[in-house]
Every structure is written in structure tokens, then in C-alpha cells.
Design an enzyme around this catalytic site. Sequence first.
Site, PDB file in Angstrom:
ATOM      1  CE  LYS A  60     -11.788 -14.386 -10.682  1.00 23.64           C
ATOM      2  NZ  LYS A  60     -11.558 -15.784 -11.059  1.00 23.64           N
ATOM      3  CG  ASN A  80      -8.061  -9.837 -15.123  1.00 20.23           C
ATOM      4  OD1 ASN A  80      -9.210  -9.997 -14.714  1.00 20.23           O
ATOM      5  ND2 ASN A  80      -7.173 -10.811 -15.105  1.00 20.23           N
ATOM      6  N   GLY A 136      -5.146   1.455  -8.899  1.00 17.86           N
ATOM      7  CA  GLY A 136      -4.716   1.094  -7.548  1.00 17.86           C
ATOM      8  C   GLY A 136      -5.177   2.059  -6.483  1.00 17.86           C
ATOM      9  CD  GLU A 137      -1.999   4.927  -5.801  1.00 20.05           C
ATOM     10  OE1 GLU A 137      -2.008   5.294  -4.625  1.00 20.05           O
ATOM     11  OE2 GLU A 137      -1.047   4.330  -6.328  1.00 20.05           O
ATOM     12  CD  GLN A 194      -5.673  -2.433  -8.354  1.00 24.72           C
ATOM     13  OE1 GLN A 194      -6.008  -2.525  -9.527  1.00 24.72           O
ATOM     14  NE2 GLN A 194      -4.494  -1.999  -7.984  1.00 24.72           N
ATOM     15  CG  PHE A 243      -1.729  -1.295   1.334  1.00 26.96           C
ATOM     16  CD1 PHE A 243      -2.715  -1.633   0.425  1.00 26.96           C
ATOM     17  CD2 PHE A 243      -1.425  -2.181   2.347  1.00 26.96           C
ATOM     18  CE1 PHE A 243      -3.382  -2.845   0.520  1.00 26.96           C
ATOM     19  CE2 PHE A 243      -2.086  -3.394   2.453  1.00 26.96           C
ATOM     20  CZ  PHE A 243      -3.063  -3.721   1.536  1.00 26.96           C
ATOM     21  CE  LYS A 283      -8.319   8.641 -18.251  1.00 27.52           C
ATOM     22  NZ  LYS A 283      -9.570   9.388 -17.933  1.00 27.52           N
ATOM     23  N   GLY A 284      -4.948   3.345 -14.694  1.00 28.78           N
ATOM     24  CA  GLY A 284      -4.554   2.885 -13.360  1.00 28.78           C
ATOM     25  C   GLY A 284      -5.729   2.876 -12.410  1.00 28.78           C
TER      26      GLY A 284
END
Lengths: 704, 332
Positions: free
Chosen positions: A598, A596, A670-671, A603, A236, A667-668
Site C-alpha cells: 500500500k 508494504n 524512493g527514486e 510512493q 525529496f 532494492k528501494g
Amino acid sequence: MTAALIGKSVSRVDGRLKVTGAATYAAEFEVPNLAHAAVVRSIAANGRIAIDTAKAERAPGVIAVVTHRNAPRLAYQPHKGLPDAAVGERLHVLQDDRVNHQGQPIALVVAETLEQAVYAAQVVRVTYRNEAAATDMESVDPVLPTGKPAEWEIRRGEPDSAFEQAEFRVDQTYVIPRENHNPIEMFATIASWQDNSLTLWDKTQWVHNVAEEIAAVFGIAADNVRVISPFVGGAFGSGLRCWPHVTLAALGARVAGRPVKLVLSRREMYYGVGYRPHTVQRAALGASRDGQLHAIRHEGFQETSTYEEFTEALLSATRFLHSCPNVHTRHRIAPMNVHTPTYMRAPGEASGMYALESAMDELAVALNMDPVELRLRNEPDRDEFKDLPFSSRSTKECYRAAAERFGWAQRNAAPRSMRDGRWLIGWGMASATYPMNYAPASALARLLPDGTAEVMSAASDMGPGTWTSMTQVAADTLGLPIERVKFTLGDTRLPRAPIHGGSMTMASVGSAVQAACRKARDEALARADANEIEEAMKRLGQVIEATADVAPGDETKRFSMHAFGAVFVEVAVDPDLGETRVRRMVGAYGAGRVVNPKIARSQCIGGMIGGIGMALMEHSVVDPRNGRVTNANLAEYAVPVHADAPPVMDVIFVDEHDPHVNPLGVKGLGEIALVGVAPAIANAIFHATGKRVRELPITPDKLL
Amino acid sequence: MHPFVLERPRDLSAALSFGAQAGRNDAPVEYIAGGTDMVQLLQEYVRRPDRLVSLAGVLDDGIEIGSQGLRLGAAATMAEVATHQAVVERFPLISQALLNSASPQVRNQATMGGNLLQRTRCPYFRDVGYEACNKRAPGSGCAALDGENRWHAVLGTSDDCIAVHPSDLAVALVALDASVEIRGAGGDRSVPLSDLHRLPRDTPHLETVLEPGEVITAITVPANAAGLRSHYLKVRDRASFEFAVVAAAVAIEMDGARIRQARVALGGVGTKPWRLPNVEAALAGAEFEPAALRQAAALAAEGTQGRGHNDFKIELMQRAIVRAVEIAGARA
């Protein structure tokens, strides 16, 4: 030809390894002749130390006790990696008798067994000559960070007068305590020297940075440091920097003349690596009766250490998320006797948006306007801060899609208007945004005559699924079935990848993998004069290898590039007992292409649950008297458990094609899924109870 | 971790001969049962015994229900007791308190005796980075008094210690008039659970009335506690796997629309599991309606002392009592 794999819900290629315990984490590598290390840490926040190691040295199994008195002088050559604070100098370990924060390493014990090392560390006698310490942020005067004031205080239009003249005003202070990442895997390093070469098995989000940092610390060539980190058990952001324990492990191994393993304890995780800084923000919004924003004044300050100025993008989103001609942001820091904070999932945005989107909700209440409508009325058609068009922006679509899925139209705006038995029900929402980051990356693709391929890049996978998504991109590009492609990451011997943070791995490494595979495939097809890749490889009977380097062009000069989203939540609050339960969450994201669905959904759910933690429970309780973290364990530092996750979690990816951001068009993710959750929950709690809580976490005591 | 010898006695009398003492930090010999708390304390260097006497295999782990009531062997695990059919049916308060404690993994490992003797979660007790803790180092002071004391007790506190007793089980058991059976070199004795733990007063390092060598062998709950309408209410900072902010154990007997008798105990607020006879007296004969319940619960505030961050517990615990009585009374 195989079917397209990009966009398919492929299960994790490393899933079986992980659930069967076969994945090897940093502390689990078998290295012959391994010794174990334990760290002695300061229990003073500022002062000088004197150390008596006699008893520790006599303790059974002890190989070495290293302190500032006998430690080799380390080179500490200049090195700034991307995650390091721009201003200041990293913590030097065991080089002098000064301590400037609680938990600072002051001695290292190396012993035959872990138990022996820990015991000897506990009997090292330290006397402290305490000096006055700044450990209470309330008593520290915040200052602008070093550098051009214009970077930290930004103004457009006439925010002060516009605010004063505004018909409707909100002006409130919002507080977020320090939070720790608390990944389940502890930080661990195994260090092994061979002459002047060093191998590190390490928990990190960026192997190359570890190699370069440790090379600089020891004054050796970065090529002489190999870092291996195939699996990361959550991070993280805590693994972005190379923290002092890596130096300690390498130092211990050098002094002991043997490989050394150092694993942080859970308590040490609150002192040995950074944390999301405690922030205090004031957000003032001025609007006319029609909901048009006329002024935004948003200022905030955050804790940092005495030796580094850590800053995060606390106020960035405020400058472009909502349309407003008069905007003032001011970012300050409060240097204290603490260790340096660091990036924690959605650094800056998660914190800043808590203030901004709470204030927007307060404004909607003042205006008696639906909070979605308020945002729609302030939807900008370009980035008013950078004065650039957005490469793509799907906020409206996100609001619409999430609101529809949520059933927002049924909402009665009056607080305390919805009940379920004893529970007060509240619905709240907030916007989300996070920048699109894309950095130079390299990858290698190797086609083998047996019809399989090896693809590699020194990327990391702290959990978002890099192993899987890169395999997908590679197989898709090569035109091979996914089980014929083996992707490898986490080793400095592989082509360089950027930092595994800032939601940029898919954009950067994914684009490099795609480019390398395309090159290899084209070469194979051309040389074999074939149309079909497997046929080409068979015909060639030799290895085809291609590397590719990708880098952003001038897009950032032409476009403002961000992912956007909206999150809607339903909470139930027990008005007598103060307990809050999140019952439903719907997040809609415009994040470009989804490789992906799934794993992307997984995430996002993870980020949203992380947001529940931020809103309702996470709090590193720092004792203002001395700077110690009183709840430095997983019993008293609450993170959400399964029972806290709502039974209904919906993730919507709105259709978004963005040709400008990067070759893959991603674009991502994760955050962004953490951004907006805390304000959405706080807003829902207001809707449920009529109580506006402006200090996180919203624990039962704040709702009595 | 301080080096220690693990003794594995073959039977209870051999175990007793080591003279282990529970709940004293200067004790050179301590017992270990499930170890879910002890191992943490050893790792954190809070406990430093030279010798650990394992109770594995030497203590009764049976669960019996008879005309005398319930008897829980000290080695029975939290999971075994929580899911035992007779416990669930006749002493649901105990089952509820256990299922609201810890996690399944911990409940599979932790024992009845160990649960009662687990040490406080006071962060100043558990962090040897703080020198001041009268419980850990008698006479060293109490860092919690003016520290981060949101977790701390408001009942039974002293100027030397405000640490909260962490057990949920003990709260339910105190409400049900349970006793512990104790065996020592001098023979067997039985102590009401409400007398097992001491108030901190000026000796917070002495946590229980156990003498050196003594071990809890069983918990007994009188039969008259069976069949009461009861509820264990736990307010906490997350939905599961967390210690109580405030907990209320309530068992009542109804007489039409009135409460005939009530037992009320609180967790998360006391330096020991806290029974509230004044609230019980006020509830006995009270109408089962909100105002009467609130009036009775208000008596819980008698003798409370907040220390700032934990002031809210004084109000919250009254509300928890009301809610627990309401839920218990509504049960058929």
C-alpha cells in the site's frame, strides 16, 4: 504466532498524527525563552559587501544583528558527509565580506518575535561592490571535474567509429532546467545551547550528519550535539545535506544566549538549500537495421557553484542499461556564481535517462520499430560496464507486465494517429533504473515484560513510510502484533542510521531492525526456554535488549545491483492551445521484496506525479543576467496539483526474489518511480503530435 | 514586514476617512479585504504601508440579480459569486472565470473588490532583490523588458512596464461591460471596468483611477449581458491553481449560422484586462466557421509587442479566441 507482516498493506502508523496536526515538525517544538531569527541574503551574484546595521539594531525587539564584522570566528573544521560535494569547501557564513552567489546569507537578525526579526532584516542596509559573475550557463565553458579524468570520461570499444559507421543514427541535445524540490514544509531549525552542548530540532534526512557537521563548524565534539527530527514534511533530497541555515540558527542562539528558531521563507527555499542542477546533454545512438545498438555517446554537463563541485550520476545508467559494445560517456561541470546544487529525487538517473530514453525513442522512430521491441533487442545479460552479472534484473518482465496492463499492443505507431475529439492522443514509454544502495546501519530492540517492544534507529521519514515499514519489520521479526511494537526514529541518541536517501532506508535500516529484533527474540526465547515470544517475555519479567549492526559484504564486487522498471503513459495534447494532460500511467518495477504494497504504491504514484512535474511544468527560471530565481514561489513555480494527476495510475511490482542485495531482499523504491517518467511523457507527446521537444518542461508554448 | 497599524473601522464612512489608496506603492495607507494578495506583498516587503484599513464587515457582500442586471457587493467572496445559482445560470462567464482562478481556499477568502485590485505577478515587481521596477520604485527601470518575460504582456505595454494584469474575473467582467461603483469622500461614482485600470505608459506605479480614500463598493453587470452564449477559456501551465498564460472571455449572440454580436476580452496578455473591439467588429455578422473565426481573431495581434520569451502569446491568444468562440457558439 502472528501472521507475517512483511508484505502486508499496513496503513501508516503515523497517519493519524499527521492528518490531525499532532505530528511535531521542526518549527513546532515548544522551547522556553525562544527568540526568532531572520536572514539577510545577498542580492548580488559576486562581489564584496559593506553593511550598515544601525537601523536594524534600533528596531523594536532586536536582540542581535550578526554580520561578518561581529560574528564569532567559526572553527569550520574539515568535515565531509556523504551528501557533501567531494571537491570543494562548504559555504562559510558571516565570516568575511565576500559574496559569490545570489541569496548568500550576509547577516542574521535575532529578535523577540518573528515579525520583528523579519522587519529588522529588511532594513539592514547593504552596499555591494559588484564583480563580474558567471550566471549564464550558455556562456560558461564546461570542464571535467577535479580528479582522475578516467572517472568522468569513460570509454569502451570504439564508440566514435562505430557511431560514424552506424546505419541508423540519432544525435540530439536535451536540456533540463534547474528544478527545486519544493517540499511543503519549509526548512526550520531550533537551536538551544547549554554550556558547550547544543540541541537542534531540525528538518533533516540525516540527524547524525547534522550533528557531525555542526560539531565541525563550531569545533565541538559531535557527542555534544543532539539532533531531533521526528517528522519531515517532504524533502525529496533537499534535507540530505546540512545547509548553512542550521549553522546560522546555532550561531544566533550562541550570540543571543537564548534558544533561537530559524524558518526559511518560501523564497529562501530557492537560495538556502540546493536544487536539481540545470543540465545539457548530448546523446548519440548508432544502430543497425535490426535495432542492435552499435554505439552510444552520451555527454552532459551541469551547473555547480564556484566553491564546490557537485556532481550526480547523470550518465551512470547509460553504461549498463542497454547492451552496446561501444560506449562513451563524458560528464562535465559548469562552475558558476550560484549556490551548490544537490541531490533531488532520483538524482542523475532522472536527468540522464531523460536524454537516453528520449534518444532511444527517436531511434525507434528512425528504425520504424516498436520502442519496446528496440529495448528488448538490446537487453544485456550482464552489466557490460562493470563486467558483472546483475543480482537480478526484471526489465523484460516490467516491459511485458506494463505493456499488457496498458494495452500497448493496440498502439498505432504513426504520430498523430490517435484522437479524442480535439485532443491528439499519444502513447509513450521509457525504461527506469536506479541503483540498489545498502549502507551500514544499527538498531536497538527492547522487549518489555508487558509483552510490548520498543525498536529504534536514528532513521528519518520524509514521507515514504519509515515509521510504518520499520514497525512492520520489527513486529514481523519479533512475532508480535503490530500494535505492540513502537518504533522510534529521528534522534541522534538512537543507534546510527545511514542517510535517508538513495532509496536505501529499507535495505539498510530495515535489515538492522530485523537483525536486532531477531537477536532480542532469540535471546528471550532461549533465556525463558519458551517457544512463543509473548510467553517468554511474561516469564522472564525483565527487559531484554539487543542491538545489531548490519553492513554490506562483498556483494558489490560480485554483482551489479539495481532496481529496474518501465513506465508507459498516455497523454492528450491540444494541438491548438499546446496544453498536455497525462491521462494514464502504468509503472512496473522490479525492486525486490515489497514490504508494504500500500505504501509502496503510494510512493510510486508520488514519484510518477513528480515525473509529470519534471516533464511538463517544473522550472526554476534563473535570470541569466544576475542569477536570481525569478519564480521563487509556489505560484509561478508550478508543481503538479491533483488535477494534473491522471485518473488512471497503475503500479505493478513484478515478482522478484533477490537473495544477494541485502538481508531483507529489498532494492528501494524512493527514486525509481520518478525515473523514466519525463522521457515517457516526451515520447508520448511526440507520438501524439509529431513534435519532439528536447527541452523540459514541455509547456504550451513549445507545442504551438 | 514593515510594521503597520491595523485599523478596523466600524463602518464605511469611518474607513474612507483614513484616505487609503489602492495600487500605489508609496501609499502610506492601504485597504485590506480578503488579504490573499496583500499579505504576500507585505511579507515580501513589496508593500510597506504604515496603516492598513480593514474593510472586513464594512462593505456590502450581497449578490443581487434584478431587471438592471447583476450587482456584486465588493465584499462578496469569489466562492460565493462563483457558485451563486443566478450567476451560474445567467452570467456563467463570471462563474467560469472565478472557478478557473486560484484554489478553493483562496476563493473562500478573496473578495470581488480585492480581486480587481490584486497586483501583477511580475516576478520583478514581487522580488525586492531587483532594484529596477518602475511599478515598485518609479524611475528605477524595468527588469522585465529584457528579462525572463514569458509571463508578461504583449498588449498595452510601454517602455516602462510590461507587467500583466493577473485577474481572470476582470477579463470576464470587461467582456460583459461591467462597471464598478466607487465611494470616496467626495461621494459615489461609477466607472466602467475597462476604465478602472490605467495603461502603464510612463507611470506604471499608478495602476487604477481610484483617488485616495476611494473604495470599490460593488460591481454591476448590465442585464443585456445575460443569456449570451459564452465561454471562459484559460490556457495555463498546469490544470488548476495557476495564473493564465492566455485567457479568452467570449460572449456571443448567434443569428442562425452567423454571429450577430460578440464580446471578446483577453487575460494573461494585457497590462490591463483587454477588450478587443476590432475582433468583435469582425466577428459581428461573420459565419460561424473556422476560417472566418481565425480571420477575426487575427486582428487581436494588432498593436501587440512581444519581448522574446512571450512572443508565443501573440499566436496563442488568437487560437484561444477561436476556440472560445467555437465552444461558446456550440453551446445551446
